[in-house]
Design a protein around this motif. Structure first.
Motif, PDB file in Angstrom:
ATOM      1  N   GLN A 115       0.816  -1.211   0.000  1.00 29.61           N
ATOM      2  CA  GLN A 115       0.000   0.000   0.000  1.00 29.61           C
ATOM      3  C   GLN A 115       0.849   1.261   0.000  1.00 29.61           C
ATOM      4  O   GLN A 115       0.339   2.355  -0.286  1.00 29.61           O
ATOM      5  CB  GLN A 115      -0.930   0.001   1.224  1.00 29.61           C
ATOM      6  CG  GLN A 115      -1.973  -1.116   1.189  1.00 29.61           C
ATOM      7  CD  GLN A 115      -2.754  -1.224   2.488  1.00 29.61           C
ATOM      8  OE1 GLN A 115      -2.214  -0.963   3.563  1.00 29.61           O
ATOM      9  NE2 GLN A 115      -4.015  -1.605   2.394  1.00 29.61           N
ATOM     10  N   ASN A 116       2.138   1.126   0.288  1.00 30.18           N
ATOM     11  CA  ASN A 116       3.035   2.282   0.345  1.00 30.18           C
ATOM     12  C   ASN A 116       3.823   2.442  -0.957  1.00 30.18           C
ATOM     13  O   ASN A 116       3.925   1.508  -1.747  1.00 30.18           O
ATOM     14  CB  ASN A 116       4.006   2.129   1.513  1.00 30.18           C
ATOM     15  CG  ASN A 116       3.297   2.046   2.854  1.00 30.18           C
ATOM     16  OD1 ASN A 116       2.387   2.828   3.121  1.00 30.18           O
ATOM     17  ND2 ASN A 116       3.710   1.102   3.683  1.00 30.18           N
ATOM     18  N   GLY A 117       4.378   3.637  -1.159  1.00 27.94           N
ATOM     19  CA  GLY A 117       5.257   3.869  -2.299  1.00 27.94           C
ATOM     20  C   GLY A 117       4.570   4.351  -3.559  1.00 27.94           C
ATOM     21  O   GLY A 117       5.208   4.448  -4.605  1.00 27.94           O
ATOM     22  N   TRP A 118       3.286   4.706  -3.466  1.00 27.75           N
ATOM     23  CA  TRP A 118       2.539   5.168  -4.643  1.00 27.75           C
ATOM     24  C   TRP A 118       2.623   6.686  -4.757  1.00 27.75           C
ATOM     25  O   TRP A 118       2.922   7.383  -3.787  1.00 27.75           O
ATOM     26  CB  TRP A 118       1.081   4.739  -4.536  1.00 27.75           C
ATOM     27  CG  TRP A 118       0.898   3.251  -4.535  1.00 27.75           C
ATOM     28  CD1 TRP A 118       1.042   2.405  -3.474  1.00 27.75           C
ATOM     29  CD2 TRP A 118       0.564   2.438  -5.655  1.00 27.75           C
ATOM     30  NE1 TRP A 118       0.813   1.107  -3.866  1.00 27.75           N
ATOM     31  CE2 TRP A 118       0.510   1.092  -5.193  1.00 27.75           C
ATOM     32  CE3 TRP A 118       0.293   2.698  -6.999  1.00 27.75           C
ATOM     33  CZ2 TRP A 118       0.199   0.027  -6.035  1.00 27.75           C
ATOM     34  CZ3 TRP A 118      -0.030   1.637  -7.833  1.00 27.75           C
ATOM     35  CH2 TRP A 118      -0.065   0.324  -7.344  1.00 27.75           C
ATOM     36  N   ARG A 119       2.330   7.182  -5.969  1.00 26.02           N
ATOM     37  CA  ARG A 119       2.310   8.622  -6.189  1.00 26.02           C
ATOM     38  C   ARG A 119       1.098   9.013  -7.026  1.00 26.02           C
ATOM     39  O   ARG A 119       0.713   8.293  -7.949  1.00 26.02           O
ATOM     40  CB  ARG A 119       3.592   9.087  -6.895  1.00 26.02           C
ATOM     41  CG  ARG A 119       4.812   9.016  -6.003  1.00 26.02           C
ATOM     42  CD  ARG A 119       5.940   9.847  -6.549  1.00 26.02           C
ATOM     43  NE  ARG A 119       6.985  10.054  -5.545  1.00 26.02           N
ATOM     44  CZ  ARG A 119       7.985  10.899  -5.681  1.00 26.02           C
ATOM     45  NH1 ARG A 119       8.085  11.619  -6.782  1.00 26.02           N
ATOM     46  NH2 ARG A 119       8.879  11.025  -4.730  1.00 26.02           N
ATOM     47  N   GLY A 158       2.509  13.880  -8.550  1.00 32.11           N
ATOM     48  CA  GLY A 158       3.830  13.532  -8.076  1.00 32.11           C
ATOM     49  C   GLY A 158       3.936  13.533  -6.568  1.00 32.11           C
ATOM     50  O   GLY A 158       5.046  13.589  -6.019  1.00 32.11           O
ATOM     51  N   MET A 159       2.788  13.459  -5.877  1.00 37.92           N
ATOM     52  CA  MET A 159       2.769  13.480  -4.423  1.00 37.92           C
ATOM     53  C   MET A 159       2.608  12.061  -3.875  1.00 37.92           C
ATOM     54  O   MET A 159       1.854  11.254  -4.417  1.00 37.92           O
ATOM     55  CB  MET A 159       1.614  14.363  -3.918  1.00 37.92           C
ATOM     56  CG  MET A 159       1.602  15.759  -4.527  1.00 37.92           C
ATOM     57  SD  MET A 159       3.110  16.721  -4.206  1.00 37.92           S
ATOM     58  CE  MET A 159       2.926  17.007  -2.451  1.00 37.92           C
ATOM     59  N   LEU A 201      -0.427   6.098 -15.334  1.00 35.85           N
ATOM     60  CA  LEU A 201      -0.585   7.137 -14.310  1.00 35.85           C
ATOM     61  C   LEU A 201       0.676   7.308 -13.474  1.00 35.85           C
ATOM     62  O   LEU A 201       1.039   8.428 -13.099  1.00 35.85           O
ATOM     63  CB  LEU A 201      -1.784   6.797 -13.429  1.00 35.85           C
ATOM     64  CG  LEU A 201      -3.143   6.829 -14.145  1.00 35.85           C
ATOM     65  CD1 LEU A 201      -4.248   6.314 -13.232  1.00 35.85           C
ATOM     66  CD2 LEU A 201      -3.481   8.230 -14.643  1.00 35.85           C
ATOM     67  N   LEU A 202       1.367   6.210 -13.180  1.00 38.29           N
ATOM     68  CA  LEU A 202       2.620   6.307 -12.424  1.00 38.29           C
ATOM     69  C   LEU A 202       3.712   6.991 -13.243  1.00 38.29           C
ATOM     70  O   LEU A 202       4.534   7.741 -12.704  1.00 38.29           O
ATOM     71  CB  LEU A 202       3.077   4.919 -11.987  1.00 38.29           C
ATOM     72  CG  LEU A 202       2.243   4.245 -10.895  1.00 38.29           C
ATOM     73  CD1 LEU A 202       2.747   2.838 -10.618  1.00 38.29           C
ATOM     74  CD2 LEU A 202       2.237   5.070  -9.612  1.00 38.29           C
ATOM     75  N   ARG A 206      -7.487   1.285  -7.424  1.00 39.43           N
ATOM     76  CA  ARG A 206      -6.259   2.085  -7.267  1.00 39.43           C
ATOM     77  C   ARG A 206      -6.343   3.448  -7.935  1.00 39.43           C
ATOM     78  O   ARG A 206      -5.783   4.436  -7.431  1.00 39.43           O
ATOM     79  CB  ARG A 206      -5.071   1.291  -7.844  1.00 39.43           C
ATOM     80  CG  ARG A 206      -4.761   0.027  -7.071  1.00 39.43           C
ATOM     81  CD  ARG A 206      -3.637  -0.782  -7.714  1.00 39.43           C
ATOM     82  NE  ARG A 206      -4.021  -1.345  -9.020  1.00 39.43           N
ATOM     83  CZ  ARG A 206      -3.213  -2.070  -9.781  1.00 39.43           C
ATOM     84  NH1 ARG A 206      -1.976  -2.321  -9.366  1.00 39.43           N
ATOM     85  NH2 ARG A 206      -3.633  -2.552 -10.937  1.00 39.43           N
ATOM     86  N   ILE A 207      -6.982   3.533  -9.076  1.00 42.55           N
ATOM     87  CA  ILE A 207      -7.017   4.781  -9.853  1.00 42.55           C
ATOM     88  C   ILE A 207      -7.538   5.979  -9.060  1.00 42.55           C
ATOM     89  O   ILE A 207      -6.973   7.084  -9.175  1.00 42.55           O
ATOM     90  CB  ILE A 207      -7.819   4.577 -11.160  1.00 42.55           C
ATOM     91  CG1 ILE A 207      -6.996   3.749 -12.147  1.00 42.55           C
ATOM     92  CG2 ILE A 207      -8.201   5.909 -11.780  1.00 42.55           C
ATOM     93  CD1 ILE A 207      -7.744   3.356 -13.411  1.00 42.55           C
ATOM     94  N   PRO A 208      -8.609   5.852  -8.248  1.00 44.42           N
ATOM     95  CA  PRO A 208      -9.091   7.038  -7.522  1.00 44.42           C
ATOM     96  C   PRO A 208      -8.021   7.728  -6.687  1.00 44.42           C
ATOM     97  O   PRO A 208      -7.997   8.962  -6.587  1.00 44.42           O
ATOM     98  CB  PRO A 208     -10.207   6.464  -6.634  1.00 44.42           C
ATOM     99  CG  PRO A 208     -10.721   5.297  -7.408  1.00 44.42           C
ATOM    100  CD  PRO A 208      -9.494   4.693  -8.035  1.00 44.42           C
TER     101      PRO A 208
END
Length: 230
Positions: free
Chosen positions: A124-128, A132-133, A155-156, A215-217
């Motif tokens: 669940q961690n490490g996404w942006r 870019g936040m 998106l990434l 995930r997209i939202p």
């Protein structure tokens, strides 16, 4: 004739799982719409190139993958990206040669190449977000959270390109399931149909997969951190 504009990751009337606001109230990107123009003018030529690529066709009567294309503006720069899910020998299905013949805008590029891959987080961690936040996908089940889908890769990549954390404008996406042969995997039957040329081996998809819908939202939320509701 009514044009049905498909959506990825929910609707503008939904409450965002990141900022906890109705998306149409504060989001610069209240919903991610599927562009009929991208389906016809970008995905169409790529699919034509894929189905005539003998190197890919040989022995592939059971393979399938999702391809996606994205257009968006960050500041004064337009970004035109292409990605695919999975790939033979863990390499991208789509390469530079498959982008030939796209007349709709100039400058389409691959979101990932064999040398530069998109790192889809496995937790669940490490996404942006596309701003870019950093964002934690706390509400998404861990199972299959790191599934390397085309839409999430796009998106990434956009997040990676947005080094100045600027607002993203005119963001559109389109996806297609590509099936080689007539042996359609059971989990892909919900997407299967006929392509623009009537071929039974491709389909314009109705929506993203369940993992992407969850995930997209989070990824399209552009609400500043200091405006996030507890």
């Amino acid at each position: 004739m009514t044009v049905i504009n498909l959506r990825h990751g929910g609707h503008a009337s939904d409450t965002c799982p990141r900022c906890h606001r109705v998306r149409s109230k504060l989001h610069g990107i209240p919903e991610l719409t599927d562009s009929p123009e991208l389906r016809e003018k970008v995905i169409g030529p790529i699919w034509t190139n894929l189905k005539t690529d003998r190197d890919l066709l040989d022995g592939r009567d059971r393979d399938w993958f999702m391809m996606g294309v994205l257009e968006a503006k960050i500041g004064n720069k337009e970004h035109l990206l292409v990605a695919s899910s999975g790939g033979p020998n863990n390499l991208p299905w789509i390469t530079g040669k498959h982008l030939k013949g796209i007349a709709y805008k100039r400058g389409w590029t691959l979101a990932e190449t064999p040398e530069s891959r998109i790192a889809v987080p496995a937790t669940q961690n490490g996404w942006r977000t596309v701003m870019g936040m950093d964002v934690q996908l706390a509400g998404v089940p861990v199972q299959n959270i790191g599934q390397p889908c085309a839409a999430v890769k796009l998106l990434l990549k956009l997040a990676e390109l947005n080094t100045a954390h600027e607002k993203v404008r005119d963001l559109h996406i389109s996806e297609q399931v590509v099936v080689y042969g007539d042996r359609i995997p059971p989990n892909m039957r919900q997407y299967h149909g006929k392509g623009a040329d009537g071929s039974p081996s491709s389909t314009w998809t109705a929506h993203s997969c369940a993992q992407c819908e969850a995930r997209i939202p989070y990824l399209i939320c552009d609400v500043p951190a200091n405006q996030i509701l507890a």
